[in-house]
Design a protein around this motif. Structure first.
Motif, PDB file in Angstrom:
ATOM      1  N   THR A  58      26.049  38.804  35.993  1.00  0.00           N
ATOM      2  CA  THR A  58      25.494  39.970  37.101  1.00  0.00           C
ATOM      3  C   THR A  58      26.284  40.992  36.815  1.00  0.00           C
ATOM      4  O   THR A  58      27.122  41.189  36.021  1.00  0.00           O
ATOM      5  CB  THR A  58      25.954  39.169  38.211  1.00  0.00           C
ATOM      6  N   THR A  59      25.986  42.000  37.826  1.00  0.00           N
ATOM      7  CA  THR A  59      26.727  43.247  37.817  1.00  0.00           C
ATOM      8  C   THR A  59      27.782  43.288  38.778  1.00  0.00           C
ATOM      9  O   THR A  59      28.417  44.455  38.930  1.00  0.00           O
ATOM     10  CB  THR A  59      25.544  44.418  38.117  1.00  0.00           C
ATOM     11  N   GLY A  60      27.834  42.387  39.541  1.00  0.00           N
ATOM     12  CA  GLY A  60      29.074  42.483  40.681  1.00  0.00           C
ATOM     13  C   GLY A  60      29.930  41.399  40.608  1.00  0.00           C
ATOM     14  O   GLY A  60      29.782  40.384  39.929  1.00  0.00           O
ATOM     15  N   PRO A  61      31.217  41.346  41.356  1.00  0.00           N
ATOM     16  CA  PRO A  61      31.963  40.264  41.409  1.00  0.00           C
ATOM     17  C   PRO A  61      31.614  38.900  41.915  1.00  0.00           C
ATOM     18  O   PRO A  61      30.703  38.902  42.821  1.00  0.00           O
ATOM     19  CB  PRO A  61      32.998  40.768  42.310  1.00  0.00           C
ATOM     20  N   ASN A  62      32.196  37.764  41.435  1.00  0.00           N
ATOM     21  CA  ASN A  62      31.498  36.415  41.855  1.00  0.00           C
ATOM     22  C   ASN A  62      32.792  35.603  42.002  1.00  0.00           C
ATOM     23  O   ASN A  62      33.589  35.506  41.093  1.00  0.00           O
ATOM     24  CB  ASN A  62      30.686  35.817  40.772  1.00  0.00           C
ATOM     25  N   GLU A  63      32.603  34.691  43.021  1.00  0.00           N
ATOM     26  CA  GLU A  63      33.892  33.904  43.202  1.00  0.00           C
ATOM     27  C   GLU A  63      33.715  32.647  42.194  1.00  0.00           C
ATOM     28  O   GLU A  63      32.515  32.165  42.179  1.00  0.00           O
ATOM     29  CB  GLU A  63      33.849  33.442  44.940  1.00  0.00           C
ATOM     30  N   VAL A  64      34.638  32.379  41.631  1.00  0.00           N
ATOM     31  CA  VAL A  64      34.758  31.224  40.761  1.00  0.00           C
ATOM     32  C   VAL A  64      35.720  30.244  41.079  1.00  0.00           C
ATOM     33  O   VAL A  64      36.796  30.357  42.049  1.00  0.00           O
ATOM     34  CB  VAL A  64      34.693  31.651  39.429  1.00  0.00           C
ATOM     35  N   LYS A  65      35.984  29.238  40.231  1.00  0.00           N
ATOM     36  CA  LYS A  65      37.217  28.353  40.646  1.00  0.00           C
ATOM     37  C   LYS A  65      38.495  28.646  39.716  1.00  0.00           C
ATOM     38  O   LYS A  65      39.566  28.711  40.268  1.00  0.00           O
ATOM     39  CB  LYS A  65      36.795  26.955  40.334  1.00  0.00           C
ATOM     40  N   VAL A  66      38.107  29.156  38.528  1.00  0.00           N
ATOM     41  CA  VAL A  66      39.465  29.329  37.749  1.00  0.00           C
ATOM     42  C   VAL A  66      39.068  30.397  36.761  1.00  0.00           C
ATOM     43  O   VAL A  66      38.149  30.712  36.247  1.00  0.00           O
ATOM     44  CB  VAL A  66      39.787  28.267  37.004  1.00  0.00           C
ATOM     45  N   ILE A  67      39.983  31.540  36.671  1.00  0.00           N
ATOM     46  CA  ILE A  67      40.054  32.485  35.666  1.00  0.00           C
ATOM     47  C   ILE A  67      40.927  32.143  34.705  1.00  0.00           C
ATOM     48  O   ILE A  67      42.023  31.604  34.771  1.00  0.00           O
ATOM     49  CB  ILE A  67      40.629  33.834  36.317  1.00  0.00           C
ATOM     50  N   VAL A  68      40.365  32.530  33.363  1.00  0.00           N
ATOM     51  CA  VAL A  68      41.306  31.878  32.116  1.00  0.00           C
ATOM     52  C   VAL A  68      42.514  32.647  32.030  1.00  0.00           C
ATOM     53  O   VAL A  68      42.440  33.921  32.417  1.00  0.00           O
ATOM     54  CB  VAL A  68      40.429  31.833  30.914  1.00  0.00           C
ATOM     55  N   GLY A  69      43.292  32.007  31.685  1.00  0.00           N
ATOM     56  CA  GLY A  69      44.933  32.592  31.409  1.00  0.00           C
ATOM     57  C   GLY A  69      44.880  33.928  30.540  1.00  0.00           C
ATOM     58  O   GLY A  69      45.891  34.597  30.628  1.00  0.00           O
TER      59      GLY A  69
ATOM     60  N   LYS B   2      43.362  26.000  47.414  1.00  0.00           N
ATOM     61  CA  LYS B   2      43.877  25.466  48.551  1.00  0.00           C
ATOM     62  C   LYS B   2      44.358  26.151  49.629  1.00  0.00           C
ATOM     63  O   LYS B   2      44.314  25.747  50.830  1.00  0.00           O
ATOM     64  CB  LYS B   2      44.952  24.228  47.991  1.00  0.00           C
ATOM     65  N   ALA B   3      44.875  27.111  49.449  1.00  0.00           N
ATOM     66  CA  ALA B   3      45.697  28.125  50.377  1.00  0.00           C
ATOM     67  C   ALA B   3      44.685  29.170  50.824  1.00  0.00           C
ATOM     68  O   ALA B   3      44.917  30.149  51.827  1.00  0.00           O
ATOM     69  CB  ALA B   3      46.965  28.702  49.864  1.00  0.00           C
ATOM     70  N   ASN B   4      43.363  28.929  50.634  1.00  0.00           N
ATOM     71  CA  ASN B   4      42.325  29.810  50.921  1.00  0.00           C
ATOM     72  C   ASN B   4      42.136  31.254  50.552  1.00  0.00           C
ATOM     73  O   ASN B   4      41.667  32.254  50.864  1.00  0.00           O
ATOM     74  CB  ASN B   4      42.485  30.098  52.669  1.00  0.00           C
ATOM     75  N   TYR B   5      42.968  31.460  49.285  1.00  0.00           N
ATOM     76  CA  TYR B   5      42.722  32.574  48.529  1.00  0.00           C
ATOM     77  C   TYR B   5      41.490  32.567  47.571  1.00  0.00           C
ATOM     78  O   TYR B   5      40.949  31.244  47.247  1.00  0.00           O
ATOM     79  CB  TYR B   5      43.661  32.943  47.579  1.00  0.00           C
ATOM     80  N   LYS B   6      40.718  33.490  47.326  1.00  0.00           N
ATOM     81  CA  LYS B   6      39.408  33.395  46.684  1.00  0.00           C
ATOM     82  C   LYS B   6      40.022  33.991  44.947  1.00  0.00           C
ATOM     83  O   LYS B   6      40.865  34.649  44.802  1.00  0.00           O
ATOM     84  CB  LYS B   6      38.541  34.600  46.951  1.00  0.00           C
ATOM     85  N   ILE B   7      39.282  33.284  44.066  1.00  0.00           N
ATOM     86  CA  ILE B   7      39.373  33.520  42.557  1.00  0.00           C
ATOM     87  C   ILE B   7      37.873  34.094  42.132  1.00  0.00           C
ATOM     88  O   ILE B   7      37.019  33.706  42.474  1.00  0.00           O
ATOM     89  CB  ILE B   7      39.682  32.129  41.663  1.00  0.00           C
ATOM     90  N   VAL B   8      38.185  35.186  41.769  1.00  0.00           N
ATOM     91  CA  VAL B   8      36.984  36.245  41.441  1.00  0.00           C
ATOM     92  C   VAL B   8      37.060  36.741  40.199  1.00  0.00           C
ATOM     93  O   VAL B   8      37.897  37.337  39.721  1.00  0.00           O
ATOM     94  CB  VAL B   8      37.123  37.408  42.531  1.00  0.00           C
ATOM     95  N   SER B   9      35.701  36.731  39.712  1.00  0.00           N
ATOM     96  CA  SER B   9      35.367  37.374  38.377  1.00  0.00           C
ATOM     97  C   SER B   9      34.695  38.736  38.316  1.00  0.00           C
ATOM     98  O   SER B   9      33.664  38.945  39.502  1.00  0.00           O
ATOM     99  CB  SER B   9      34.141  36.619  37.508  1.00  0.00           C
ATOM    100  N   VAL B  10      35.134  39.609  37.717  1.00  0.00           N
ATOM    101  CA  VAL B  10      34.899  41.183  37.896  1.00  0.00           C
ATOM    102  C   VAL B  10      34.198  41.338  36.542  1.00  0.00           C
ATOM    103  O   VAL B  10      35.003  41.933  35.602  1.00  0.00           O
ATOM    104  CB  VAL B  10      36.282  42.003  38.222  1.00  0.00           C
TER     105      VAL B  10
END
Length: 306
Positions: free
Chosen positions: A156-167, A202-210
């Motif tokens: 997509t062209t916008g940020p998406n919430e995901v579960k894990v960003i690769v290290g 688990k602490a309710n922070y979002k993980i996001v792909s940009v």
């Protein structure tokens, strides 16, 4: 801690050619944001980065007397970082646009986001795995039963919430990183970023792909698979970290079940190729079984010492 400064942390272990190209790409494309580059050297061969010290005097080099692995070495880099933001970057990556600023700008403007990362590309500019958007236990069973899996890439062209960003390109506030204790020291290599993302979610922070932030990842360039023996070591380490991660997040029973299902699949494959008298395939699956058994035995030893 300097406000609005991004500390770019790169862990090096005998990857000086990749490392130099990475540094060059950072300096070439990064603008509109203050940054520092920190290289944590994991006891590479003596003198292997000496030329880089002379060529890039602005880069801060920290030399360890032992190989701390990925997570622990990044923890060291974070401890000496001056910036308010941390950008963990693999040495086998190349920035191809102003990714540092784009990730900084996004995280700064979204306090509910704990971690973000960009879109990763292979050397031929085809999409590379940039994130995971599926429960890891489900993902493993898809592997076992050969169910189609899609690479984590933001089309997509916008940020998406995901579960894990690769290290390979993980961007986080320094305050959040230390609030959660950094990378878990029990992991030497592999799955440490997965476990950190799990704790933040688990602490309710979002993980996001940009996706606007674009980076080439020359996958395998910084791994320990440069010859057959190091390849086996890398595979064992991957499996040990996998068992460790599932034990910490899903529990011991689920970890044991996963191990048993994998071994059952491997034994069935060995039986099939034994009947077919395919010696090469039989040896391949037997080696894989032995490595997984070794990793699980190491995991059990870890449990017994806790």
């Amino acid at each position: 801690m300097i406000e609005d400064l991004v500390s770019i942390i790169i862990v090096n272990y005998n990857t000086e050619k990749f490392l130099e190209n990475c540094i060059v790409s950072i300096n070439k494309y990064t603008r509109d944001v203050n940054y520092e580059i920190i290289v944590v050297d994991n006891n590479s061969e003596k003198g292997s980065v000496s030329s880089l010290i002379e060529k890039y005097p602005a880069v801060r080099f920290h030399f360890s007397e032992e190989n701390h692995g990925f997570g622990r070495a990044n923890n060291i880099g974070a401890s000496i970082a001056k910036g308010e933001y941390l950008f963990f970057l693999n040495p086998d990556t190349l920035l191809i646009n102003n990714a540092v600023f784009l990730l900084y700008e996004y995280l700064k403007g979204n306090p509910q986001v704990g971690i973000c990362g960009g879109n990763m590309y292979r050397g031929d500019m085809t999409p590379a795995s940039s994130f995971y958007d599926i429960d890891f236990l489900t993902y493993e069973y898809k592997i076992i039963f050969n169910i189609k899996r899609y690479p984590g890439f933001n089309y997509t062209t916008g940020p998406n919430e995901v579960k894990v960003i690769v290290g390979a390109d993980l961007f986080i506030r320094k305050s959040v990183f230390f609030e959660f204790g950094g990378f878990d020291k029990d992991f030497f290599m592999y799955f440490e970023e997965v476990e950190l993302c799990y704790r933040l979610r688990k602490a309710n922070y979002k993980i996001v792909s940009v996706p606007a932030a674009e980076i080439i990842h020359l996958q395998g360039g910084s791994a320990e698979n440069k010859n057959e023996e190091l390849g086996k070591w890398s595979y064992r380490e991957h499996w040990y970290s996998k068992f460790l991660f599932f034990s910490k997040t899903k529990g011991k029973l689920q970890t044991k079940i996963l191990y048993c299902v994998y071994i059952l699949k491997l034994r069935m494959a060995m039986l099939y190729f034994s009947i077919r008298r395919n010696k090469g395939k039989l040896e391949y699956w037997n080696l894989k079984k032995n490595i997984i058994n070794d990793a699980f035995g190491r995991y059990l030893k870890y449990l017994s010492n806790k």
